[in-house]
Design an enzyme around this catalytic site. Structure first.
Site, PDB file in Angstrom:
ATOM      1  N   SER A 120      -8.336   6.292   7.267  1.00  0.00           N
ATOM      2  CA  SER A 120      -7.236   5.567   7.901  1.00  0.00           C
ATOM      3  C   SER A 120      -7.640   4.120   8.138  1.00  0.00           C
ATOM      4  O   SER A 120      -8.779   3.824   8.513  1.00  0.00           O
ATOM      5  CB  SER A 120      -6.886   6.238   9.235  1.00  0.00           C
ATOM      6  OG  SER A 120      -6.030   5.409   9.994  1.00  0.00           O
ATOM      7  N   TYR A 143      -1.841   1.185   6.932  1.00  0.00           N
ATOM      8  CA  TYR A 143      -0.691   0.838   7.758  1.00  0.00           C
ATOM      9  C   TYR A 143      -0.488  -0.659   7.599  1.00  0.00           C
ATOM     10  O   TYR A 143      -1.429  -1.441   7.766  1.00  0.00           O
ATOM     11  CB  TYR A 143      -0.943   1.151   9.233  1.00  0.00           C
ATOM     12  CG  TYR A 143      -0.964   2.605   9.586  1.00  0.00           C
ATOM     13  CD1 TYR A 143       0.200   3.372   9.547  1.00  0.00           C
ATOM     14  CD2 TYR A 143      -2.151   3.216   9.992  1.00  0.00           C
ATOM     15  CE1 TYR A 143       0.178   4.712   9.884  1.00  0.00           C
ATOM     16  CE2 TYR A 143      -2.173   4.556  10.340  1.00  0.00           C
ATOM     17  CZ  TYR A 143      -1.017   5.297  10.282  1.00  0.00           C
ATOM     18  OH  TYR A 143      -1.041   6.628  10.625  1.00  0.00           O
ATOM     19  N   THR A 169       1.122   4.534   3.908  1.00  0.00           N
ATOM     20  CA  THR A 169       1.878   5.434   4.787  1.00  0.00           C
ATOM     21  C   THR A 169       3.292   4.913   4.954  1.00  0.00           C
ATOM     22  O   THR A 169       3.498   3.747   5.297  1.00  0.00           O
ATOM     23  CB  THR A 169       1.192   5.568   6.156  1.00  0.00           C
ATOM     24  OG1 THR A 169      -0.029   6.308   5.985  1.00  0.00           O
ATOM     25  CG2 THR A 169       2.072   6.311   7.144  1.00  0.00           C
ATOM     26  N   LYS A 222       2.264   8.254   1.366  1.00  0.00           N
ATOM     27  CA  LYS A 222       2.109   9.329   2.348  1.00  0.00           C
ATOM     28  C   LYS A 222       3.325   9.365   3.277  1.00  0.00           C
ATOM     29  O   LYS A 222       3.642   8.377   3.936  1.00  0.00           O
ATOM     30  CB  LYS A 222       0.838   9.112   3.174  1.00  0.00           C
ATOM     31  CG  LYS A 222       0.590  10.174   4.241  1.00  0.00           C
ATOM     32  CD  LYS A 222      -0.728   9.903   4.961  1.00  0.00           C
ATOM     33  CE  LYS A 222      -1.023  10.992   5.986  1.00  0.00           C
ATOM     34  NZ  LYS A 222      -0.142  10.885   7.170  1.00  0.00           N
ATOM     35  N   HIS A 246       3.088  13.694   9.077  1.00  0.00           N
ATOM     36  CA  HIS A 246       2.171  13.153  10.085  1.00  0.00           C
ATOM     37  C   HIS A 246       1.680  14.248  11.038  1.00  0.00           C
ATOM     38  O   HIS A 246       1.419  13.996  12.219  1.00  0.00           O
ATOM     39  CB  HIS A 246       2.850  12.025  10.877  1.00  0.00           C
ATOM     40  CG  HIS A 246       2.028  10.782  10.987  1.00  0.00           C
ATOM     41  ND1 HIS A 246       2.093   9.770  10.075  1.00  0.00           N
ATOM     42  CD2 HIS A 246       1.111  10.393  11.904  1.00  0.00           C
ATOM     43  CE1 HIS A 246       1.280   8.801  10.427  1.00  0.00           C
ATOM     44  NE2 HIS A 246       0.651   9.159  11.528  1.00  0.00           N
TER      45      HIS A 246
END
Length: 370
Positions: A120, A143, A169, A222, A246
């Site tokens: 992440s 992100y 994402t 995602k 998620h």
């Protein structure tokens, strides 16, 4: 790998744990209440979280018999390399909340076990993880917290660190309210707007096209949960469609990912490979997803439980136990290789357990002392 008495005696790097239940119990013991609640909780009523498990449990196996399963092969090939299991550690951050080393510790365990790891962008820095696990199959999740320059800078770092793929994402335009975190006044999840969240809210297919037009690196999206978006992704040349909600931590009252998976696989029609996560805790869960047609299955909470329970050694032990469960499921289904799995081995069924984040572990005893 042979299936027989020797499987029972699989070598362990953390012999204290003889079952996955014990790993979760240890994690519960060492984690403060607010961290445990955040890890096991979801958005608002937690309906999506529960539906993830409900969807998995609503599938029964249809085994075949009198087949030679003296040797079962769980390996697959993706991103130009052979993986020991068709699983990867899903992007979860910040992992350092659950154990020292955070993403670097998890990636090192993934490297040791020859599975994939997706980091992440809210976790340990890419460079730190690359240094700790240079030979791991490392993928980078993003992100969007800035303009196109931000995207280019992060992908540049991804390439410099030798990552095998970039994952965008797409299901987090706003942050959900996570009532367990709010009740515990824990971190900022569900309590307010994160810095630069407006860029994630403004994300659209233009950025997907920008990445595909600019970079020669596999791209995953995602958060795809409909056939309609899967078809658009394929039209944009997306390499991997990542079916995810998620972990039930974003949109409440959504479908379980295993409910959405068949239509997305059918919509992709072989033009993109498929990743999936959402409630996968046991070896049989993973086999079900592969039987439907997924290529890789993501493990989110499981890596966190193991990291908390005993660091890298416990993560490897968790993978050993999952591997053992997968081997047994395959052998008892009458299947000796992942490529032989298909929907003919699956059948709709009525669940027999009440779904929750912990419902895959009926023997769990969170009051046990260690």
């Amino acid at each position: 790998m042979s299936v027989g008495d020797e499987v029972v005696g699989t070598a362990s790097t953390s012999s204290d744990f003889e079952s996955l239940h014990e790993i979760l119990e240890k994690a519960h013991q060492v984690l403060p209440k607010e961290k445990w609640d955040s890890l096991t909780g979801g958005a608002e009523t937690e309906t999506t979280l529960k539906r993830n498990r409900l969807a998995i449990d609503s599938i029964a196996f249809k085994p075949r018999v009198l087949r030679n399963v003296s040797a079962v092969d769980l390996s697959v090939e993706h991103f130009g390399r052979k993986l020991r299991l068709p699983v990867f550690f899903a992007p979860t951050g910040p992992l350092n909340v659950f154990g020292s080393g955070g993403g670097a510790t998890v990636a090192t365990a993934a490297q040791a076990f020859d599975i994939g790891h997706m980091l992440s962008s809210g976790c340990t820095p890419l460079e730190t993880v690359a240094e700790a696990a240079p030979l791991a199959l490392r993928m980078a999740q993003l992100y969007v917290r800035g303009d196109d320059g931000f995207v280019h800078e992060y992908i540049g770092r991804t390439l410099a660190c030798g990552c095998a793929a970039i994952c965008l994402t797409v299901d987090s335009a706003v942050l959900a309210r996570r009532d367990r975190d709010i009740a515990n006044r824990y971190r900022t999840a569900g309590l307010g707007k994160q810095p630069d969240q407006s860029y994630q809210a403004g994300l659209d297919w233009r950025t997907v096209k920008l990445i595909k037009d600019t970079y020669d690196i596999p791209l995953a999206l995602k958060g795809i949960v409909t056939a309609e978006d899967a078809r658009i992704a394929v039209d944009h040349g997306v390499d991997w469609i990542y079916v995810s909600n998620h972990g039930g931590r974003q949109l409440d009252h959504g479908r379980g990912t295993m409910d959405a998976l068949p239509e997305i696989i059918d919509a992709a029609a072989g033009q993109a490979k498929i990743m999936v996560d959402g409630g996968f805790c046991r070896g049989s869960d993973i086999i079900k997803a592969l039987g439907i047609g997924a290529d890789l299955v993501g493990l989110g909470r499981m890596q966190c439980y193991a990291l908390a329970a005993g660091g890298g050694a416990a993560i490897i032990r968790m993978l050993e136990l999952l591997e053992d469960e997968m081997l047994r499921s395959m052998a008892l289904l009458g299947v000796s290789a992942i490529g032989e799995l298909g929907r003919s081995y699956l059948h709709p069924a009525t669940p027999v357990t009440i779904p929750s984040a912990l419902s895959a572990f009926p023997l769990i005893n969170l009051s046990r002392n260690f």
